[in-house]
Write an enzyme that holds these catalytic residues in place. Structure first.
Site, PDB file in Angstrom:
ATOM      1  N   TYR A 145       0.786  -1.019  -0.013  1.00 22.74           N
ATOM      2  CA  TYR A 145       0.086   0.031   0.076  1.00 22.74           C
ATOM      3  C   TYR A 145       0.925   1.210  -0.077  1.00 22.74           C
ATOM      4  O   TYR A 145       1.904   1.268   0.714  1.00 22.74           O
ATOM      5  CB  TYR A 145      -1.011   0.051   1.210  1.00 22.74           C
ATOM      6  CG  TYR A 145      -1.758   1.172   1.385  1.00 22.74           C
ATOM      7  CD1 TYR A 145      -2.790   1.629   0.328  1.00 22.74           C
ATOM      8  CD2 TYR A 145      -1.213   2.469   2.368  1.00 22.74           C
ATOM      9  CE1 TYR A 145      -3.661   2.598   0.736  1.00 22.74           C
ATOM     10  CE2 TYR A 145      -2.372   3.307   2.426  1.00 22.74           C
ATOM     11  CZ  TYR A 145      -3.586   3.561   1.440  1.00 22.74           C
ATOM     12  OH  TYR A 145      -4.095   4.507   1.635  1.00 22.74           O
ATOM     13  N   ASP A 240       9.183   2.772  -0.231  1.00 20.05           N
ATOM     14  CA  ASP A 240       8.364   3.479   0.450  1.00 20.05           C
ATOM     15  C   ASP A 240       8.594   3.085   1.766  1.00 20.05           C
ATOM     16  O   ASP A 240       8.189   2.016   2.398  1.00 20.05           O
ATOM     17  CB  ASP A 240       6.955   2.970  -0.086  1.00 20.05           C
ATOM     18  CG  ASP A 240       5.901   3.760   0.681  1.00 20.05           C
ATOM     19  OD1 ASP A 240       6.167   4.608   1.781  1.00 20.05           O
ATOM     20  OD2 ASP A 240       4.737   3.478   0.252  1.00 20.05           O
ATOM     21  N   LYS A 268       4.717   9.510   9.115  1.00 20.31           N
ATOM     22  CA  LYS A 268       4.565   8.744  10.374  1.00 20.31           C
ATOM     23  C   LYS A 268       5.751   9.226  11.291  1.00 20.31           C
ATOM     24  O   LYS A 268       5.553  10.252  11.781  1.00 20.31           O
ATOM     25  CB  LYS A 268       4.574   6.984  10.000  1.00 20.31           C
ATOM     26  CG  LYS A 268       3.507   6.698   9.001  1.00 20.31           C
ATOM     27  CD  LYS A 268       2.725   5.161   9.444  1.00 20.31           C
ATOM     28  CE  LYS A 268       1.810   4.770   8.344  1.00 20.31           C
ATOM     29  NZ  LYS A 268       0.585   4.946   8.764  1.00 20.31           N
TER      30      LYS A 268
HETATM   31  N1  PMP Z   1       3.114   4.206   2.432  1.00 20.47           N
HETATM   32  C1  PMP Z   1       2.828   3.289   3.146  1.00 20.47           C
HETATM   33  C2  PMP Z   1       3.822   2.186   3.216  1.00 20.47           C
HETATM   34  C3  PMP Z   1       1.731   3.222   4.226  1.00 20.47           C
HETATM   35  O1  PMP Z   1       1.677   2.485   5.240  1.00 20.47           O
HETATM   36  C4  PMP Z   1       1.013   4.422   4.270  1.00 20.47           C
HETATM   37  C5  PMP Z   1      -0.050   4.706   5.290  1.00 20.47           C
HETATM   38  N2  PMP Z   1      -0.333   3.873   6.371  1.00 20.47           N
HETATM   39  C6  PMP Z   1       1.114   5.416   3.130  1.00 20.47           C
HETATM   40  C7  PMP Z   1       2.117   5.184   2.097  1.00 20.47           C
HETATM   41  C8  PMP Z   1      -0.039   6.470   3.152  1.00 20.47           C
HETATM   42  O2  PMP Z   1       0.258   7.477   4.000  1.00 20.47           O
HETATM   43  P1  PMP Z   1      -0.685   8.511   4.750  1.00 20.47           P
HETATM   44  O3  PMP Z   1      -1.779   7.582   5.501  1.00 20.47           O
HETATM   45  O4  PMP Z   1      -0.101   9.489   5.550  1.00 20.47           O
HETATM   46  O5  PMP Z   1      -1.293   9.254   3.482  1.00 20.47           O
END
Ligand code: PMP
Length: 435
Positions: A145, A240, A268
């Site tokens: 994701y 990512d 995060k």
């Molecule tokens: N990339 C990863 C690996 C994630 O885990 C997340 C959110 N859990 C995102 C992107 C998206 O981040 P956000 O919810 O802050 O938009």
């Protein structure tokens, strides 16, 4: 039991004015049934709902709170920043200091740009990769994701190497055709695609430690193949690290794996609980970004003083406390505390862990390495377990596919209470999900 009367009353009000009652869908308990708890306060490793019930929190707001809730130094930094003005709409000292720290910690990173979420970070990293390579296609992996930008809300279509299909209504099929979706852990499929079509592919994006579909730990050979083949094809490799960045090590998963990507995305942890994302890479890639280059990207509140102060305070504490070895110790301690309990489970369970990230794989055999390896029965087993843990004061994510997060605030006593709650859950008669 689960939600108390006050949580229920608040959720009734919420559902009238917020779709599903929540600001982000997984919070809605659709996967596990029942009414979401509404929370009032949190401190350290514990969180309290509006009915006054306290839980040991392994959700940790889905990853940012690596120091625990309301850490005193982060709080002080936020309050001090607010007193100096929340946002200038212009460069600020804290923003520059945080950028310097991120660049000096993360392998191969020369420049970084701040945004306000992980979604913005991955969306912008892909745009700069496309601008830099002058190619349109991207590759993602099923089970990873990367936030909710259109070209990333794509799942595998039918066939081996597939054009993606929208995984959400509202995403035009024409957009998703620019994304090719591959299975994780399949070196041959990846190599074949890159050798045949690499010249069309701007970037390959992956969570180096996939943590959004269970915890799908990858073989080193697979990740090495990604680096080798992307380099050969002139395709950019994007890690990512929104979850893994500054959590698994000072230099994220890249440091742990010894693989340097061309671009990396963060979120995060670098915001210390406030909305922050970032993407960065080598200068020769990042120079394509406006105002130096032709790839446009911007944000009114990007790099705002309060969020930057929370992030900088968090990274300072992590470094001073040598947090990464402590988090690894906590992870090991949790593994040891749960091991005897898992032997008593009514079905086979594998405890999967990477540092302070953990996941219970509720099925027989080795933990899966690809999304296709997770059995539907495993997800169904999670529902009664989740509710029983909640009733015993342990808050896990309301979905079988989400990982647990440990923080510096989790003590041996918290871990022991988790083990006791889990043992009780296994002894309880299988509970149907409450309506
Ligand atoms: N990339 C990863 C690996 C994630 O885990 C997340 C959110 N859990 C995102 C992107 C998206 O981040 P956000 O919810 O802050 O938009």
């Amino acid at each position: 039991m689960s939600a108390g009367p006050k949580s229920r009353a608040w959720m009734e009000r919420a559902e009238r004015v917020i779709p599903g009652g929540v600001s982000s869908p997984v919070r809605a308990y659709r996967a596990v049934g029942g009414t979401p708890l509404v929370f009032r306060s949190a401190s350290g490793a514990e969180i309290e709902d509006v009915d006054g019930r306290r839980y040991i929190d392994f959700v940790n707001s889905w990853g940012p709170l690596i120091l625990g809730h309301a850490h005193p130094e982060v709080r002080e930094a936020i309050v001090a920043a607010v007193g100096r003005g929340t946002t200038f709409g212009a460069p600020g000292e804290t923003e520059i200091e945080l950028a310097e720290r991120i660049v000096s910690w993360y392998p191969g990173l020369e420049q970084v740009r701040f945004v306000s979420s992980g979604t913005e970070a991955t969306m912008s990293a892909i745009r700069v990769a496309r601008g830099a390579t002058k190619r349109d296609k991207i590759v993602k992996f099923a089970g990873c994701y990367h936030g909710h930008a259109d070209h990333l809300l794509v799942s595998a279509g039918s066939g081996l190497v597939t054009f993606g299909e929208p995984s959400s209504a509202g995403v035009p099929a024409a957009f998703s055709r620019e994304t090719l979706v591959l299975p994780l852990d399949d070196i041959d499929a990846f190599t074949k695609l890159l050798r045949e079509r690499g010249a069309e592919i701007a970037a390959v994006i992956i969570e180096p430690v996939p943590a959004n579909n269970g915890l799908l730990l990858q073989r080193a050979e697979f990740l090495t193949a990604l680096r080798r083949e992307t380099e050969r094809a002139g395709t950019l490799l994007i890690f990512d690290e929104v979850i893994s960045g500054f959590r698994l090590a000072k230099g994220g998963a890249a440091e742990v794996l010894g693989i340097t990507p061309d671009l990396a995305t963060f979120g995060k942890v670098i915001g210390g609980g406030l909305p922050v994302g970032a993407f960065g890479g080598r200068r020769d890639v990042m120079r394509h970004l406006a105002p130096e280059g032709a790839v446009y990207q911007a944000g009114t509140l990007s790099g705002n003083a309060v969020a930057m102060a929370a992030g900088l305070a968090t990274l300072r504490v992590l470094e001073r406390e040598q947090a990464w070895s402590k988090l690894e110790e906590t992870g090991r301690a949790l593994e040891a505390a749960l091991a005897p309990v898992l032997l008593e489970a009514p079905y086979p369970i594998a405890f999967v862990r990477a540092g302070s990230l953990f996941w219970l794989s509720l099925q027989a055999g080795a933990p899966p390495r690809a999304a296709e390896g997770i059995e539907a029965a495993a997800a169904a087993r999670y529902t009664p377990l989740f509710h029983s843990l909640l009733d015993h004061g342990v808050a896990m994510a309301p979905s079988a596919y989400e990982v647990g997060f440990l923080s510096l605030a989790h003590t041996p006593a918290h871990l022991a209470r988790f083990a006791t709650a889990l043992a009780a859950a296994f002894r309880a008669p299988a509970m149907a999900a409450p309506a």
